[in-house]
Design a protein around this motif. Structure first.
Motif, PDB file in Angstrom:
ATOM      1  N   VAL A  79       0.887  -0.928   0.223  1.00  0.00           N
ATOM      2  CA  VAL A  79      -0.351   0.098  -0.135  1.00  0.00           C
ATOM      3  C   VAL A  79       1.051   1.703   0.002  1.00  0.00           C
ATOM      4  O   VAL A  79       0.850   2.633  -0.683  1.00  0.00           O
ATOM      5  CB  VAL A  79      -1.023  -0.038   1.227  1.00  0.00           C
ATOM      6  CG1 VAL A  79      -1.538   1.322   1.456  1.00  0.00           C
ATOM      7  CG2 VAL A  79      -1.951  -0.808   1.125  1.00  0.00           C
ATOM      8  N   VAL A  80       1.559   1.170   1.152  1.00  0.00           N
ATOM      9  CA  VAL A  80       2.900   2.443   0.579  1.00  0.00           C
ATOM     10  C   VAL A  80       3.546   2.171  -0.620  1.00  0.00           C
ATOM     11  O   VAL A  80       3.396   3.153  -1.436  1.00  0.00           O
ATOM     12  CB  VAL A  80       3.651   1.957   2.079  1.00  0.00           C
ATOM     13  CG1 VAL A  80       5.067   3.493   2.079  1.00  0.00           C
ATOM     14  CG2 VAL A  80       3.375   1.978   3.367  1.00  0.00           C
ATOM     15  N   ASP A  81       4.105   1.352  -1.331  1.00  0.00           N
ATOM     16  CA  ASP A  81       4.769   1.302  -2.824  1.00  0.00           C
ATOM     17  C   ASP A  81       3.790   2.296  -3.480  1.00  0.00           C
ATOM     18  O   ASP A  81       4.090   3.101  -4.311  1.00  0.00           O
ATOM     19  CB  ASP A  81       5.065   0.484  -3.087  1.00  0.00           C
ATOM     20  CG  ASP A  81       5.592  -0.221  -4.261  1.00  0.00           C
ATOM     21  OD1 ASP A  81       6.669   0.573  -5.218  1.00  0.00           O
ATOM     22  OD2 ASP A  81       5.126  -0.516  -5.455  1.00  0.00           O
ATOM     23  N   LEU A  82       1.932   1.680  -3.737  1.00  0.00           N
ATOM     24  CA  LEU A  82       1.411   1.819  -4.204  1.00  0.00           C
ATOM     25  C   LEU A  82       1.182   3.454  -4.579  1.00  0.00           C
ATOM     26  O   LEU A  82       0.503   4.314  -5.218  1.00  0.00           O
ATOM     27  CB  LEU A  82       0.077   1.447  -4.827  1.00  0.00           C
ATOM     28  CG  LEU A  82       0.583  -0.892  -5.843  1.00  0.00           C
ATOM     29  CD1 LEU A  82      -0.790  -0.538  -4.928  1.00  0.00           C
ATOM     30  CD2 LEU A  82       0.241   0.274  -7.026  1.00  0.00           C
ATOM     31  N   THR A  83       0.775   4.038  -3.275  1.00  0.00           N
ATOM     32  CA  THR A  83       0.792   5.887  -2.681  1.00  0.00           C
ATOM     33  C   THR A  83       1.613   6.179  -3.207  1.00  0.00           C
ATOM     34  O   THR A  83       1.142   7.255  -3.948  1.00  0.00           O
ATOM     35  CB  THR A  83      -0.084   5.553  -1.283  1.00  0.00           C
ATOM     36  OG1 THR A  83      -0.787   4.592  -0.899  1.00  0.00           O
ATOM     37  CG2 THR A  83      -0.742   6.757  -0.786  1.00  0.00           C
ATOM     38  N   ALA A  84       2.801   5.722  -3.088  1.00  0.00           N
ATOM     39  CA  ALA A  84       3.565   6.926  -3.786  1.00  0.00           C
ATOM     40  C   ALA A  84       3.322   6.695  -4.799  1.00  0.00           C
ATOM     41  O   ALA A  84       3.963   8.061  -5.372  1.00  0.00           O
ATOM     42  CB  ALA A  84       5.157   5.721  -2.985  1.00  0.00           C
ATOM     43  N   ARG A  85       3.427   5.552  -5.538  1.00  0.00           N
ATOM     44  CA  ARG A  85       4.226   5.849  -7.087  1.00  0.00           C
ATOM     45  C   ARG A  85       2.873   6.699  -8.072  1.00  0.00           C
ATOM     46  O   ARG A  85       2.797   7.434  -8.310  1.00  0.00           O
ATOM     47  CB  ARG A  85       3.647   4.398  -7.612  1.00  0.00           C
ATOM     48  CG  ARG A  85       5.038   3.861  -7.290  1.00  0.00           C
ATOM     49  CD  ARG A  85       4.557   2.554  -7.633  1.00  0.00           C
ATOM     50  NE  ARG A  85       5.801   1.114  -8.075  1.00  0.00           N
ATOM     51  CZ  ARG A  85       6.904   1.512  -8.903  1.00  0.00           C
ATOM     52  NH1 ARG A  85       6.677   1.646 -10.285  1.00  0.00           N
ATOM     53  NH2 ARG A  85       8.019   0.093  -9.328  1.00  0.00           N
ATOM     54  N   ASN A  86       1.278   7.289  -6.801  1.00  0.00           N
ATOM     55  CA  ASN A  86       0.308   7.171  -7.551  1.00  0.00           C
ATOM     56  C   ASN A  86       0.851   9.156  -7.463  1.00  0.00           C
ATOM     57  O   ASN A  86      -0.064   9.771  -7.710  1.00  0.00           O
ATOM     58  CB  ASN A  86      -0.962   7.447  -6.868  1.00  0.00           C
ATOM     59  CG  ASN A  86      -1.516   5.927  -7.445  1.00  0.00           C
ATOM     60  OD1 ASN A  86      -2.079   5.807  -7.980  1.00  0.00           O
ATOM     61  ND2 ASN A  86      -1.546   4.253  -6.656  1.00  0.00           N
ATOM     62  N   LEU A  87       1.376   9.003  -5.731  1.00  0.00           N
ATOM     63  CA  LEU A  87       1.483  10.519  -5.549  1.00  0.00           C
ATOM     64  C   LEU A  87       2.555  11.246  -6.731  1.00  0.00           C
ATOM     65  O   LEU A  87       2.666  11.447  -6.978  1.00  0.00           O
ATOM     66  CB  LEU A  87       2.650  10.310  -4.244  1.00  0.00           C
ATOM     67  CG  LEU A  87       3.059  12.346  -3.596  1.00  0.00           C
ATOM     68  CD1 LEU A  87       1.627  12.584  -3.120  1.00  0.00           C
ATOM     69  CD2 LEU A  87       4.899  11.474  -2.626  1.00  0.00           C
ATOM     70  N   ALA A  88       3.445  10.619  -7.298  1.00  0.00           N
ATOM     71  CA  ALA A  88       4.790  10.781  -8.279  1.00  0.00           C
ATOM     72  C   ALA A  88       4.076  10.781  -9.383  1.00  0.00           C
ATOM     73  O   ALA A  88       3.950  11.849 -10.189  1.00  0.00           O
ATOM     74  CB  ALA A  88       5.501   9.930  -8.332  1.00  0.00           C
ATOM     75  N   MET A  89       2.626   9.985 -10.090  1.00  0.00           N
ATOM     76  CA  MET A  89       2.544  10.199 -11.317  1.00  0.00           C
ATOM     77  C   MET A  89       1.215  11.448 -11.315  1.00  0.00           C
ATOM     78  O   MET A  89       1.257  12.015 -11.807  1.00  0.00           O
ATOM     79  CB  MET A  89       1.555   9.239 -11.358  1.00  0.00           C
ATOM     80  CG  MET A  89       2.149   7.547 -11.779  1.00  0.00           C
ATOM     81  SD  MET A  89       1.583   6.354 -12.581  1.00  0.00           S
ATOM     82  CE  MET A  89       1.206   5.113 -11.015  1.00  0.00           C
ATOM     83  N   SER A  90       0.488  11.486  -9.762  1.00  0.00           N
ATOM     84  CA  SER A  90      -0.661  12.699 -10.133  1.00  0.00           C
ATOM     85  C   SER A  90       0.267  14.130  -9.873  1.00  0.00           C
ATOM     86  O   SER A  90      -0.055  15.019 -10.708  1.00  0.00           O
ATOM     87  CB  SER A  90      -1.710  12.774  -8.745  1.00  0.00           C
ATOM     88  OG  SER A  90      -0.781  12.887  -7.806  1.00  0.00           O
ATOM     89  N   ALA A  91       1.842  13.713  -9.866  1.00  0.00           N
ATOM     90  CA  ALA A  91       2.284  15.468  -9.588  1.00  0.00           C
ATOM     91  C   ALA A  91       2.691  16.125 -11.100  1.00  0.00           C
ATOM     92  O   ALA A  91       3.089  16.586 -11.104  1.00  0.00           O
ATOM     93  CB  ALA A  91       3.543  15.226  -8.286  1.00  0.00           C
ATOM     94  N   ALA A  92       3.281  14.495 -11.354  1.00  0.00           N
ATOM     95  CA  ALA A  92       3.507  14.771 -12.993  1.00  0.00           C
ATOM     96  C   ALA A  92       2.618  15.053 -13.689  1.00  0.00           C
ATOM     97  O   ALA A  92       2.950  15.247 -14.701  1.00  0.00           O
ATOM     98  CB  ALA A  92       4.608  13.196 -13.346  1.00  0.00           C
ATOM     99  N   MET A  93       1.441  14.679 -13.411  1.00  0.00           N
ATOM    100  CA  MET A  93       0.698  14.462 -14.590  1.00  0.00           C
ATOM    101  C   MET A  93      -0.061  16.306 -14.276  1.00  0.00           C
ATOM    102  O   MET A  93      -0.905  16.911 -15.159  1.00  0.00           O
ATOM    103  CB  MET A  93      -0.806  13.471 -14.251  1.00  0.00           C
ATOM    104  CG  MET A  93      -0.609  12.018 -13.936  1.00  0.00           C
ATOM    105  SD  MET A  93       0.440  12.308 -16.466  1.00  0.00           S
ATOM    106  CE  MET A  93      -0.738  13.078 -17.616  1.00  0.00           C
ATOM    107  N   VAL A  94       0.065  17.338 -13.237  1.00  0.00           N
ATOM    108  CA  VAL A  94      -0.722  18.309 -13.159  1.00  0.00           C
ATOM    109  C   VAL A  94       0.557  19.302 -13.492  1.00  0.00           C
ATOM    110  O   VAL A  94      -0.205  20.134 -14.522  1.00  0.00           O
ATOM    111  CB  VAL A  94      -0.498  18.427 -11.549  1.00  0.00           C
ATOM    112  CG1 VAL A  94      -0.353  20.249 -11.231  1.00  0.00           C
ATOM    113  CG2 VAL A  94      -1.082  17.392 -10.293  1.00  0.00           C
ATOM    114  N   VAL A  95       1.653  18.813 -13.950  1.00  0.00           N
ATOM    115  CA  VAL A  95       2.664  19.560 -15.117  1.00  0.00           C
ATOM    116  C   VAL A  95       1.458  19.617 -16.560  1.00  0.00           C
ATOM    117  O   VAL A  95       2.384  20.655 -16.538  1.00  0.00           O
ATOM    118  CB  VAL A  95       4.096  19.277 -14.406  1.00  0.00           C
ATOM    119  CG1 VAL A  95       4.633  19.992 -15.495  1.00  0.00           C
ATOM    120  CG2 VAL A  95       4.873  19.334 -13.569  1.00  0.00           C
ATOM    121  N   HIS A  96       1.594  18.425 -16.580  1.00  0.00           N
ATOM    122  CA  HIS A  96       1.660  17.401 -18.244  1.00  0.00           C
ATOM    123  C   HIS A  96      -0.016  18.453 -17.982  1.00  0.00           C
ATOM    124  O   HIS A  96       0.223  19.108 -19.463  1.00  0.00           O
ATOM    125  CB  HIS A  96       1.487  15.933 -18.061  1.00  0.00           C
ATOM    126  CG  HIS A  96       0.393  15.717 -19.188  1.00  0.00           C
ATOM    127  ND1 HIS A  96       1.551  15.707 -20.927  1.00  0.00           N
ATOM    128  CD2 HIS A  96      -0.436  15.107 -19.450  1.00  0.00           C
ATOM    129  CE1 HIS A  96       1.072  15.524 -21.833  1.00  0.00           C
ATOM    130  NE2 HIS A  96      -0.389  15.342 -20.992  1.00  0.00           N
TER     131      HIS A  96
END
Length: 173
Positions: A79-96
């Protein structure tokens, strides 16, 4: 469901049904938490749960009932791993999305990012710290175990900067 693990698609459908029931107060926090606890025991189950709960309209991840937090903490590193990955992907997508002047999608990604930030603050702090240090190393120094993850998605320097900023924001609670 205990006998066989749901597929990613099944997990998304199950989660959507449960969240609707919870939103309509047809099931309690505890019942929902128990169900989700079983679901997130498998990687596909957890992935399906997070896709629907983080990006969807249910307020579950905004409220984070204590019973749910306990089950997600018990689920451990996955759960920690998936949440961290979702944190990263969502941050990157805000920029996109901002780059493409898509304010609606940017706002949606920001909401996912905020939900991830809050959840990470409620999970086991040592596990979260260890996981986010790996993500930060990839985002800021272009090295470490998460570099392949960031490169697979083709994130540019601005997106990596946003990922690093999101990681730091988790710690600034």
């Amino acid at each position: 469901m205990a006998d066989q693990q749901p597929t990613f698609q099944q997990a998304m459908e199950i989660t959507a049904t449960w969240l609707q029931q919870w939103d309509q107060e047809e099931i309690s926090d505890e019942v929902l938490a128990d169900r989700i606890g079983e679901l997130v025991a498998s990687r596909d189950g957890a992935r399906g749960f997070f896709v629907v709960s983080l990006a969807g309209d249910s307020v579950l991840m905004d409220r984070l009932p204590e019973a749910l937090v306990l089950k997600l903490r018990e689920a451990g590193d996955g759960v920690v791993d998936l949440t961290a990955r979702n944190l990263a992907m969502s941050a990157a997508m805000v920029v996109h999305h901002r780059t493409n002047s898509d304010d609606e999608q940017a706002a949606s990604s920001e909401r996912v990012n905020q939900r991830c930030t809050e959840l990470l603050r409620h999970l086991d702090s040592q596990r979260v710290k260890d996981r986010l240090e790996v993500l930060l190393e990839a985002a800021r120094q272009n090295q470490g175990d998460d570099l392949a993850f960031l490169e697979r998605w083709g994130y540019d320097d601005r997106q990596k900067q946003a990922i690093g900023d999101a990681v730091i924001a988790v710690a600034e609670a």
